[in-house]
Design an enzyme around this catalytic site. Structure first.
Site, PDB file in Angstrom:
ATOM      1  N   ARG A   1       0.839  -1.190   0.000  1.00 22.89           N
ATOM      2  CA  ARG A   1       0.000   0.000   0.000  1.00 22.89           C
ATOM      3  C   ARG A   1       0.883   1.253   0.000  1.00 22.89           C
ATOM      4  O   ARG A   1       1.972   1.266   0.613  1.00 22.89           O
ATOM      5  CB  ARG A   1      -0.835  -0.039   1.273  1.00 22.89           C
ATOM      6  CG  ARG A   1      -1.813   1.098   1.471  1.00 22.89           C
ATOM      7  CD  ARG A   1      -2.969   0.989   0.561  1.00 22.89           C
ATOM      8  NE  ARG A   1      -4.114   1.769   1.028  1.00 22.89           N
ATOM      9  CZ  ARG A   1      -5.137   2.063   0.253  1.00 22.89           C
ATOM     10  NH1 ARG A   1      -5.171   1.669  -1.010  1.00 22.89           N
ATOM     11  NH2 ARG A   1      -6.152   2.743   0.724  1.00 22.89           N
TER      12      ARG A   1
ATOM     13  N   THR B   1     -10.280   0.304  -9.087  1.00 25.51           N
ATOM     14  CA  THR B   1      -9.182  -0.467  -8.539  1.00 25.51           C
ATOM     15  C   THR B   1      -9.179  -1.675  -9.451  1.00 25.51           C
ATOM     16  O   THR B   1     -10.025  -1.781 -10.321  1.00 25.51           O
ATOM     17  CB  THR B   1      -9.510  -0.787  -7.062  1.00 25.51           C
ATOM     18  OG1 THR B   1      -9.457   0.437  -6.336  1.00 25.51           O
ATOM     19  CG2 THR B   1      -8.611  -1.805  -6.429  1.00 25.51           C
TER      20      THR B   1
ATOM     21  N   THR C   1      -4.328  -0.690  -6.981  1.00 21.38           N
ATOM     22  CA  THR C   1      -5.133   0.489  -7.301  1.00 21.38           C
ATOM     23  C   THR C   1      -4.339   1.776  -7.398  1.00 21.38           C
ATOM     24  O   THR C   1      -3.240   1.899  -6.841  1.00 21.38           O
ATOM     25  CB  THR C   1      -6.217   0.673  -6.214  1.00 21.38           C
ATOM     26  OG1 THR C   1      -7.140   1.672  -6.625  1.00 21.38           O
ATOM     27  CG2 THR C   1      -5.625   1.061  -4.874  1.00 21.38           C
TER      28      THR C   1
ATOM     29  N   ASN D   1      -6.564   4.263  -6.755  1.00 21.15           N
ATOM     30  CA  ASN D   1      -7.745   4.776  -6.048  1.00 21.15           C
ATOM     31  C   ASN D   1      -8.808   5.163  -7.067  1.00 21.15           C
ATOM     32  O   ASN D   1      -9.491   4.302  -7.589  1.00 21.15           O
ATOM     33  CB  ASN D   1      -7.407   5.912  -5.086  1.00 21.15           C
ATOM     34  CG  ASN D   1      -8.551   6.132  -4.097  1.00 21.15           C
ATOM     35  OD1 ASN D   1      -9.361   5.224  -3.895  1.00 21.15           O
ATOM     36  ND2 ASN D   1      -8.635   7.292  -3.490  1.00 21.15           N
TER      37      ASN D   1
ATOM     38  N   ASP E   1      -7.988   8.142   0.800  1.00 20.08           N
ATOM     39  CA  ASP E   1      -8.420   7.006   1.622  1.00 20.08           C
ATOM     40  C   ASP E   1      -8.104   7.207   3.102  1.00 20.08           C
ATOM     41  O   ASP E   1      -8.546   6.432   3.942  1.00 20.08           O
ATOM     42  CB  ASP E   1      -7.789   5.701   1.123  1.00 20.08           C
ATOM     43  CG  ASP E   1      -8.656   5.014   0.084  1.00 20.08           C
ATOM     44  OD1 ASP E   1      -9.826   5.405  -0.072  1.00 20.08           O
ATOM     45  OD2 ASP E   1      -8.171   4.086  -0.579  1.00 20.08           O
TER      46      ASP E   1
ATOM     47  N   SER F   1     -10.039  -0.804   1.534  1.00 21.39           N
ATOM     48  CA  SER F   1     -11.123  -1.807   1.575  1.00 21.39           C
ATOM     49  C   SER F   1     -10.774  -3.020   0.716  1.00 21.39           C
ATOM     50  O   SER F   1     -11.601  -3.929   0.572  1.00 21.39           O
ATOM     51  CB  SER F   1     -12.424  -1.204   1.047  1.00 21.39           C
ATOM     52  OG  SER F   1     -12.826  -0.136   1.838  1.00 21.39           O
TER      53      SER F   1
ATOM     54  N   GLY G   1     -13.921   0.216  -4.480  1.00 27.44           N
ATOM     55  CA  GLY G   1     -13.902   1.117  -3.320  1.00 27.44           C
ATOM     56  C   GLY G   1     -14.567   0.448  -2.132  1.00 27.44           C
ATOM     57  O   GLY G   1     -14.290  -0.705  -1.791  1.00 27.44           O
TER      58      GLY G   1
HETATM   59  N1  GLY Z   1      -8.593   2.927  -2.894  1.00 32.96           N
HETATM   60  C1  GLY Z   1      -9.623   2.048  -2.534  1.00 32.96           C
HETATM   61  C2  GLY Z   1      -9.249   1.173  -1.400  1.00 32.96           C
HETATM   62  O1  GLY Z   1      -8.083   0.944  -1.168  1.00 32.96           O
HETATM   63  O2  GLY Z   1     -10.110   0.733  -0.687  1.00 32.96           O
END
Ligand code: GLY
Length: 600
Positions: free
Chosen positions: A129, A410, A428, A430, A452, A482, A503
């Site tokens: 991430r 994503t 992703t 986003n 986020d 998510s 999302g």
């Molecule tokens: N950017 C969407 C997520 O990571 O949930």
């Protein structure tokens, strides 16, 4: 988790559920999907309702399977498997190929999560991430009066976190890859340098963002087949799409590995881009970025073992909470999307998203009570206000109490190789095309993942999700996600590889898709085709794909005060693999977009 604990919980919840079923007599109405002796069929009681988005049939293979958002990327994954690569080699190649052929969500300027289960049954998760830049601060998107400055966390240079995808792929390959790094990156180099034919959806996407691209990136020519300014080009299906700058970036990654992105030319170009647009990411941030191997969440659901992503994603915790809330109920007997089935699922979702807002954040910064959140006693305490008679009011649902504790844009892909190694990756930028900043001279989109974070407590992000201190911005912290890449075992053997973009709707789509197979007896592809719904605590309404609920289900739910909203668009873009009882693989790709499964 302790096996006796799991067993105890299952018995407890089962008892509670049976009790609930005995003392109430919910009506069930609508269309159901039934399983008959291993032959899957749906019973169409209401001819106006068809539970599937399409009649697409899954792809069968015995030696390998790849399902992803784009036919070119799935083909790359298949070629790597056929060349003797394992599931991780193919996954790395697919991640990089998607960065070229699916710039809306595939990426090297974003991040993601990988769940990996090897054929001996050992599971791993990798958190790649993005992180907040070192110069980020909690109130960076607020004005002097403390109000959110609209758009800053979603668009332009300030919206980006430090990308994690290249480091993630380098880590995964270093630990588990079999082919050389050069081999697995080569297809992406070729696709960028030689180009590929756009699908209709690719062309529509690029045309849709033309204005934004030119506003945010004036004077740049990046992925153009010529020097014509971007705003004068209309892309069409079949156009050859060449990305010369991106090809050079991919070559640097190919020849230098992680350093080809986080140091040297690419890092310099990225940092210069940030300076041009008042962004925060520096060469130091890039050099310091590292992905993290994390202990997978593993928990039982009936005869299945669910292997899923721990925080920094909320997905795994939330998925297991939902599954366990509804485990005691006879969903199969009630039927697919019958009112009783939907009611308990909505009530589970409501409580889970309230917890998400309260407790979840980057585990390197906040203590996330994962085992408590999925524990029997805790979940039981959260269910005491459930009533068959009436929807719970979200205003009365807060995150639970734990002692001592204060866009659809994503993409997901699933890979299984001939030896049964399995990879589930969700990655992703986003929003679609991320921040829409293209790094000058390097040819890739940057993420807008900073949105986020909870930019201000109680203020919803672009997905309507609310957060609190646990997900507040801090330098070098990861924003909550998510994404829910997940693998299921059945009786100790690999059973399902599953995931989706979407999302906030990711978690509920994964939840429904799993239940569609294991409770309602659908094939993997039927489970993907099946129409879906979503509730996320706030706003207090259930959105559903057209056709997901029969008129009778709608009526029954509305009689109990549920607010329902029919969507004009769709939910989920699932890419999954199921291992059938005979050991063959069923690749299932979502018919709602260009998603494609390829197997052999
Ligand atoms: N950017 C969407 C997520 O990571 O949930």
């Amino acid at each position: 988790m302790n096996q006796r604990f799991i067993l105890y919980f299952s018995v407890l919840l089962l008892a509670a559920g049976i009790n609930a079923c005995k003392t109430q007599s919910p009506t069930t109405s609508g269309t159901s999907v039934t399983q008959s002796q291993g032959v899957y069929q749906y019973r169409d009681e209401d001819p106006t309702v068809k539970p599937f988005f399409s009649d697409r049939v899954g792809v069968t293979g015995r030696n390998g399977m790849v399902a992803s958002a784009h036919p070119e990327a799935s083909q790359v994954g298949l070629s790597i498997l056929q060349a003797g690569g394992n599931a991780v080699d193919a996954a790395v190649a697919v991640q990089f190929a998607l960065a070229v052929v699916y710039p809306g969500a595939g990426n090297i300027g974003g991040g993601g999560f990988m769940v990996y289960r090897d054929n001996a049954g050992k599971a791993y998760t990798l958190d790649y991430r993005e992180k907040a830049p070192g110069k980020a601060s909690q109130n960076m998107y607020l004005d002097s009066a403390g109000n959110v400055r609209q758009g800053l966390s979603t668009s332009g240079h300030l919206a980006s976190g430090v990308p994690g995808s290249v480091d993630g792929m380098a880590e995964a390959h270093k630990r588990f890859g079999k082919l050389t790094w050069a081999q697995v990156v080569q297809p992406a180099v070729d696709l960028a340098a030689k180009g590929f034919a756009l699908t209709e959806r690719d062309a529509l996407g690029l045309n849709r963002i033309k204005t934004d691209l030119n506003t945010i990136n004036p004077g740049k020519s990046y992925f153009l087949k010529s020097t014509v300014p971007t705003d004068t080009i209309t892309w069409h299906k079949g156009d050859l799409f060449v990305q010369a700058d991106l090809a050079k970036t991919m070559q640097r990654i190919q020849s230098q590995g992680r350093a080809g992105f986080y140091e040297g030319e690419t890092a310099r170009l990225l940092a210069e881009e940030m300076v041009r647009g008042n962004g925060l990411i520096t060469e130091e941030d890039l050099k310091n970025y590292h992905s993290a191997w994390r202990e997978p969440i593993q928990a039982k659901y009936k005869e299945y073992n669910v292997i899923t992503m721990p925080p920094t994603s909320s997905g795994g915790v939330a998925l297991l909470q939902m599954m366990r809330f509804t485990e005691p109920y006879p969903l199969r007997r009630w039927g697919w999307n019958r009112d009783s089935t939907v009611q308990v699922m909505i009530e589970a979702e409501r409580r889970v998203y309230a917890d998400r807002a309260k407790f979840l954040g980057d585990p390197d910064f906040v203590k996330v009570p994962v085992s408590q959140l999925i524990s029997p006693d805790y979940l039981k305490s959260r269910w005491t206000d459930f009533s068959w008679a009436k929807a719970t009011d979200s205003r009365n649902v807060k995150g639970g109490s734990i002692p001592g504790y204060e866009s659809l844009e994503t993409t997901h892909f699933s890979v299984v190789d001939k030896d049964g190694n399995a990879v589930s990756i969700t990655t992703t930028l986003n929003g679609g095309y991320g921040s829409r900043v293209v790094v000058g001279g390097a040819g890739f989109f940057m993420n807008n993942e900073m949105d986020d974070f909870s930019v201000k407590p109680g203020v919803p992000n672009m997905f309507g999700l609310i957060g609190n201190q646990a997900n507040a911005i801090a330098p070098n912290k990861r924003m909550l996600s998510s994404m829910t890449p997940t693998i299921l075992e059945k009786n100790g053997k690999l059973f399902m590889v599953v995931g989706t973009p979407g999302g906030s709707t990711i978690i509920t789509s994964v939840y429904q898709t799993i239940l569609n197979v294991i409770e309602h007896g659908m094939t993997m592809q039927q489970a993907v085709n099946a129409l879906k719904f979503h509730h996320q605590w706030l706003p207090d309404k259930t959105i559903f794909e057209n056709g997901a609920f029969s008129d009778a289900t709608i009526q029954a739910l509305q009689n109990r005060s549920y607010v329902l909203e029919k969507l004009t668009n769709t939910l989920g873009r699932m890419d999954c693999v199921l291992i059938r009882p005979d050991g063959s693989y069923e690749g299932a790709s979502d018919p709602r977009a260009d998603n494609t499964a390829r197997g052999y």
